[in-house]
Design a protein around this motif. Structure first.
Motif, PDB file in Angstrom:
ATOM      1  N   PHE A 229       0.880  -0.800   0.191  1.00  0.00           N
ATOM      2  CA  PHE A 229      -0.343   0.115  -0.118  1.00  0.00           C
ATOM      3  C   PHE A 229       1.143   1.249   0.114  1.00  0.00           C
ATOM      4  CE2 PHE A 229       0.885  -0.643   4.474  1.00  0.00           C
ATOM      5  CZ  PHE A 229       1.158   0.778   5.074  1.00  0.00           C
ATOM      6  N   SER A 230       0.408   2.795  -0.121  1.00  0.00           N
ATOM      7  CA  SER A 230       0.540   3.825  -0.355  1.00  0.00           C
ATOM      8  C   SER A 230      -0.112   4.470   0.474  1.00  0.00           C
ATOM      9  CB  SER A 230       1.288   4.473  -1.346  1.00  0.00           C
ATOM     10  OG  SER A 230       2.326   5.767  -1.518  1.00  0.00           O
ATOM     11  N   ILE A 231       0.090   5.334   1.004  1.00  0.00           N
ATOM     12  CA  ILE A 231      -0.343   6.533   1.809  1.00  0.00           C
ATOM     13  C   ILE A 231      -0.881   7.757   0.988  1.00  0.00           C
ATOM     14  CG2 ILE A 231       0.582   6.389   3.708  1.00  0.00           C
ATOM     15  CD1 ILE A 231       2.078   8.749   4.202  1.00  0.00           C
ATOM     16  N   GLY A 232      -2.164   8.175   1.235  1.00  0.00           N
ATOM     17  CA  GLY A 232      -2.136   9.376   0.697  1.00  0.00           C
ATOM     18  C   GLY A 232      -3.330   9.084  -0.431  1.00  0.00           C
ATOM     19  N   ARG A 233      -2.772  10.300  -1.024  1.00  0.00           N
ATOM     20  CA  ARG A 233      -3.437  10.330  -2.382  1.00  0.00           C
ATOM     21  C   ARG A 233      -3.390   8.736  -3.352  1.00  0.00           C
ATOM     22  NH1 ARG A 233      -1.374  15.528  -6.076  1.00  0.00           N
ATOM     23  NH2 ARG A 233      -2.613  14.290  -7.770  1.00  0.00           N
ATOM     24  N   ASN A 234      -1.731   8.606  -3.204  1.00  0.00           N
ATOM     25  CA  ASN A 234      -1.310   7.229  -3.873  1.00  0.00           C
ATOM     26  C   ASN A 234      -2.121   6.150  -3.953  1.00  0.00           C
ATOM     27  OD1 ASN A 234       0.215   8.613  -6.054  1.00  0.00           O
ATOM     28  ND2 ASN A 234       1.660   8.321  -4.747  1.00  0.00           N
ATOM     29  N   GLN A 235      -2.721   5.984  -2.071  1.00  0.00           N
ATOM     30  CA  GLN A 235      -3.713   4.956  -1.830  1.00  0.00           C
ATOM     31  C   GLN A 235      -4.730   3.768  -2.961  1.00  0.00           C
ATOM     32  OE1 GLN A 235      -6.897   3.931   1.122  1.00  0.00           O
ATOM     33  NE2 GLN A 235      -5.442   3.669   1.988  1.00  0.00           N
ATOM     34  N   LEU A 236      -5.571   4.479  -3.816  1.00  0.00           N
ATOM     35  CA  LEU A 236      -6.255   3.465  -4.412  1.00  0.00           C
ATOM     36  C   LEU A 236      -5.315   3.019  -5.791  1.00  0.00           C
ATOM     37  CD1 LEU A 236      -9.769   5.416  -3.745  1.00  0.00           C
ATOM     38  CD2 LEU A 236      -9.000   3.504  -3.305  1.00  0.00           C
ATOM     39  N   PRO A 237      -4.484   3.837  -6.327  1.00  0.00           N
ATOM     40  CA  PRO A 237      -3.614   3.530  -7.727  1.00  0.00           C
ATOM     41  C   PRO A 237      -2.266   2.177  -7.125  1.00  0.00           C
ATOM     42  CG  PRO A 237      -4.042   6.283  -7.255  1.00  0.00           C
ATOM     43  CD  PRO A 237      -3.917   5.541  -6.342  1.00  0.00           C
TER      44      PRO A 237
END
Length: 301
Positions: A229-237
């Motif tokens: 996973f990534s955090i913030g705006r890159n979570q869904l990508p």
């Protein structure tokens, strides 16, 4: 590099975390009842796993009171909702130095250092199917806070988790943490299949660019199971990227508060968005029962 997309993906929802987010969104669950409801919501939306922290109901800050875990877990289990419980064991390794000129003694506010047995008290009592093991030490933020997990501490926590019959999810925030995980496995402390969470984009750990992610994925043993996973705006990508890299997916309000620009998300919203992305890519989203089979877990509760 050949494409090794995972076409049978399980989703983990990290429903609340311990960060200072409750004041930024009224959708972040705080009380045990709210955390249980968020976990149930996530499961009904398609998450196989609920990753759970607890918070002080009065202040909203992260906590590790066994009674708070007990109540949240009771409510989830009594609801009859099928979801794999993944309780954090990361609390109790928080060190905030006094200042840059006088680091010792540590600051009382932000420091919470506990022994291995105390950090696992809720795991020993409640016996979730999974608990996390933060596999290393790392700076967080721009101040004097250090997430502290020494090799000796990790070795003892891994031993206790194994003896409790709980599966550790190894939280890897940087490349050296993966080396520590392999060291623990070589000593017979991690039952298979080893489960890894690649935690990307968190200052000052591994950045969330594709090259860094794939460097870590390519250094995982082939028989280990991973999510990313990534955090913030890159979570869904990252829901797409993790599956394309051969892994599984984590979303949730621990890591990201937003569904779109200006639109606060619920945990269920984020799971639905991830599921839609995965199914649009041709992947099957696994149920809790299918995920247990994949991870060789025994149903609890």
């Amino acid at each position: 590099m050949s494409l090794a997309m995972n076409r049978e993906v399980f989703i983990t929802c990290a429903v609340t975390g311990a960060g200072d987010t409750a004041g930024r969104s009224d959708k972040v669950p705080v009380t045990p009842a709210e955390i249980a409801a968020a976990s149930i919501e996530a499961a009904k939306a398609g998450a196989a796993v609920a990753h759970i922290h607890v918070r002080d109901p009065e202040t909203g800050k992260g906590a590790r009171d066994v009674a708070l875990y007990r109540e949240a877990v009771r409510l989830i289990r009594e609801s009859g909702t099928d979801v794999i419980l993944n309780l954090t064991a990361g609390m109790g390794g928080d060190l905030t130095l006094g200042s840059v000129e006088q680091p010792l003694p540590p600051a009382k506010d932000g420091t919470d250092m506990a022994g291995a047995t105390e950090r696992l008290a809720h795991v020993a009592e409640l016996r979730p199917e999974i608990c996390t093991l933060d596999c290393g030490t790392m700076n967080f933020g721009e101040g004097d806070y250090v997430m502290t997990n020494t090799p000796a501490m990790l070795k003892e926590m891994a031993r206790q988790i194994r003896d409790l019959g709980v599966r550790p999810e190894i939280e890897v925030f940087d490349t050296g943490h993966l080396v520590l995980a392999k060291w623990l496995h070589a000593q017979g402390l991690l039952d298979g299949p080893v489960l890894v969470q690649l935690c990307m984009g968190i200052p000052w750990g591994a950045p969330d660019d594709i090259g860094t992610l794939m460097a870590m994925v390519n250094n995982l043993p082939k028989d280990w199971v991973f999510s990313a996973f990534s955090i913030g705006r890159n979570q869904l990508p990252y829901a797409a990227l993790a599956a394309l890299a051969g892994g599984n997916v984590r979303v949730g309000l621990e890591d990201n508060l937003w569904l779109a620009k200006g639109v606060l998300a619920s945990n269920g919203d984020l799971v639905v968005a991830a599921k839609q992305t995965l199914e649009g890519m041709g992947a099957k989203v696994l149920s809790p029962a299918e995920t247990r089979a994949k991870l060789k877990l025994e149903k609890r509760g």
